[in-house]
Scaffold this active site. Structure first.
Site, mmCIF file in Angstrom:
data_model
loop_
_atom_site.group_PDB
_atom_site.id
_atom_site.type_symbol
_atom_site.label_atom_id
_atom_site.label_comp_id
_atom_site.label_asym_id
_atom_site.label_seq_id
_atom_site.Cartn_x
_atom_site.Cartn_y
_atom_site.Cartn_z
ATOM 1 N N HIS B 56 -2.625 19.493 47.405
ATOM 2 C CA HIS B 56 -3.607 20.401 48.015
ATOM 3 C C HIS B 56 -4.440 19.693 49.088
ATOM 4 C CE1 HIS B 56 -2.568 23.075 44.793
ATOM 5 N NE2 HIS B 56 -3.073 22.280 43.860
ATOM 6 N N HIS B 215 -0.235 27.083 43.955
ATOM 7 C CA HIS B 215 0.949 26.372 43.473
ATOM 8 C C HIS B 215 2.189 27.252 43.636
ATOM 9 C CE1 HIS B 215 -2.608 25.222 41.060
ATOM 10 N NE2 HIS B 215 -2.203 24.024 41.330
#
Lengths: 332, 332
Positions: B56, B215
């Site tokens: 991320h 995700h």
């Protein structure tokens, strides 16, 4: 092609409107002709202007602001801006001390900026960037291409101009940095130009394009995909070869810029950075300044470029000075 | 899968070494257990720590530095860090004023941070972020997911902690911002987890995943690809619905964050921003602060998220305060 667009013909204007709104404290955008200026016009300094085709964001509009550019002229995607944009931008930001254009060495940009300078009623000079050591002559270029080194030129020349230095000094610094900077890029995937609607080139899962240009122009050769360290090693070797060919110092402090071409995660860019920094240190170069991220992109290309700028006291001072733009900011 | 990696098992460590080298003025990275701290340990303040799976970036390690986090604990890609990482980070940065954890609401993260706090010999509290209004309960989550609002929480709580505010005040601000922030994402393509070697989900050229998780978790539904303005309009409607459901003010100043999920060009993000800002203004919200770029990514996903935080004087003050991290920097 899946992109967040409404209409390819309006994409640039819609995006620039968003850019202007998001950074209303910093910039103003004019349309017809299209150019971006600082919100607060600078006084008593050389006006520093760049421009080129869009699709490389944050370059160039993202570098308009205190300590960097006075104006940027965005063309359509991968298309040179037109002389009327450059003239209008120069008229808007000229403060009586001349205009310095920073132009990446692509035939269309060179021609249009030259046309603009011929009509320009102010003192002016141009720095052409040509830091890409991958190839000489390419799809859109005679000579070497200007790539990520342009960001370093814009940052440092912008800083020097801010001190009130004259046009000749600003041009000299830009030319020096361009000479002292070598870059090379690699593509894992093609970019997709919105107006074309399909990838610029085909490339298999097993291949990379070594030395790719920021418009997807061919590089040195199509090579086999391999571990990152092996790719980076070849890129660093090409840069070191270029530094030697230019008879530049074989040691000393460097700025290492690892640039993402649009779709490469930061995690991979830092991995590339580590290998490049390590190899350069082995060769006697000390990484004194670093920049890792998406600073000059090729739309949505998965790929990266490595740039090495041989620092000296002047370049380091101007790299470190305060800058406040949408794309680069420190000290303010 | 083509990525700049040498070995999926070493990728995180190699990338973190590059991160540590590139930002040696700012951070230090420890291994076994792995955590990132500021180079200059802060004194006389609550220690603010975050962490979560990698992939991320720049979140969370990129937000370690003055005015934001004291430490970050990166797990493997899309995998929670372990309690020993959190304990070691807390030991390293605790300065006698307690520890505040900021945790995105995913089951693995929640469980591991809870285990760490049970063993922690210091005063502590936890802010769980859950700003994603797309879905309740998801692949890795009970309740709502924490997404881009986490960046706003980390920035503002980090700022408040810097003033010497106590643990309860820091937790209260974090909880308030989380409540006042609504986000939703959309995917044009899947991400590819390096260890999996293939895209997390299949999606055709004609489809988008509305409400996607960071995700690649399923969102609200698979929808037809359409012009950006129509996509953004639906995303803003979802956010406005969430704001109303939370009985938050129907007008006032907002922070608008348009976040790229990894492979979406800045040009498209600004286009999304413009449409979102325009729609929110029509509804009575004034965009007082903006952030556009890749701040919490989903590896190499083409997609974007929109977050709206309803500002008040306290949040605005802490958003504006100086910050110096690899991923966010102003005022320093």
């Amino acid at each position: 092609m899946k992109k967040f667009i409404n209409n390819v013909d309006h994409m640039l204007a819609e995006s620039l409107r968003g850019f202007a709104t998001a950074h209303a404290d910093l910039v103003e955008v004019q349309f017809e002709p299209t150019f971006v200026t600082r919100k607060q016009k600078a006084q008593n300094k050389v006006a520093v202007i760049s421009g080129g085709g869009s699709g490389h964001e944050p370059l160039h509009a993202g570098y308009v602001g205190k300590g960097m550019l006075d104006a940027a002229c965005p063309g359509q995607v991968f298309t040179s801006p037109t002389p009327d944009q450059m003239l209008a931008a120069a008229e808007a930001v000229h403060a009586g001390n001349g205009v310095l254009f920073i132009v990446k060495n692509y035939a269309g940009d060179v021609m249009n900026f030259e046309m603009a300078t011929e009509m320009l009623p102010f003192e002016h000079a141009t720095v052409y960037t040509s830091d890409d050591c991958a190839v000489v002559n390419s799809t859109y270029t005679t000579g070497r291409r200007g790539v990520a080194g342009t960001v370093i030129v814009e940052k440092c020349v912008g800083s020097l101009a801010e001190t009130g230095a004259d046009l000749a000094a600003c041009k000299a610094l830009g030319d020096k940095i361009n000479l002292r900077t070598s870059s090379i890029g690699v593509a894992l995937t093609s970019c997709t130009v919105p107006a074309a609607g399909r990838p610029t080139f085909d490339i298999s899962e097993a291949e990379i394009e070594m030395g790719v240009g920021i418009h997807g122009e061919p590089g040195r050769r199509r090579e086999a995909m391999r571990p990152a360290d092996a790719i980076v090693s070849d890129m660093v070797a090409a840069i070191l070869h270029d530094i030697a060919a230019k008879q530049l110092p074989a040691e000393g402090e460097i700025l290492l810029l690892v640039n993402g071409l649009g779709a490469t995660p930061l995690m991979e860019l830092y991995l590339i950075y580590q290998q490049a920094a390590s190899l350069l240190a082995e060769k006697g170069y000390r990484v004194a300044r670093s920049l890792v991220g998406n600073y000059i992109t090729a739309i949505d290309m998965a790929g990266a470029s490595i740039s090495v700028c041989l620092l000296d006291a002047e370049i380091k001072q101007h790299w470190d000075s305060a800058v406040h733009t949408a794309g680069l900011r420190w000290g303010i």
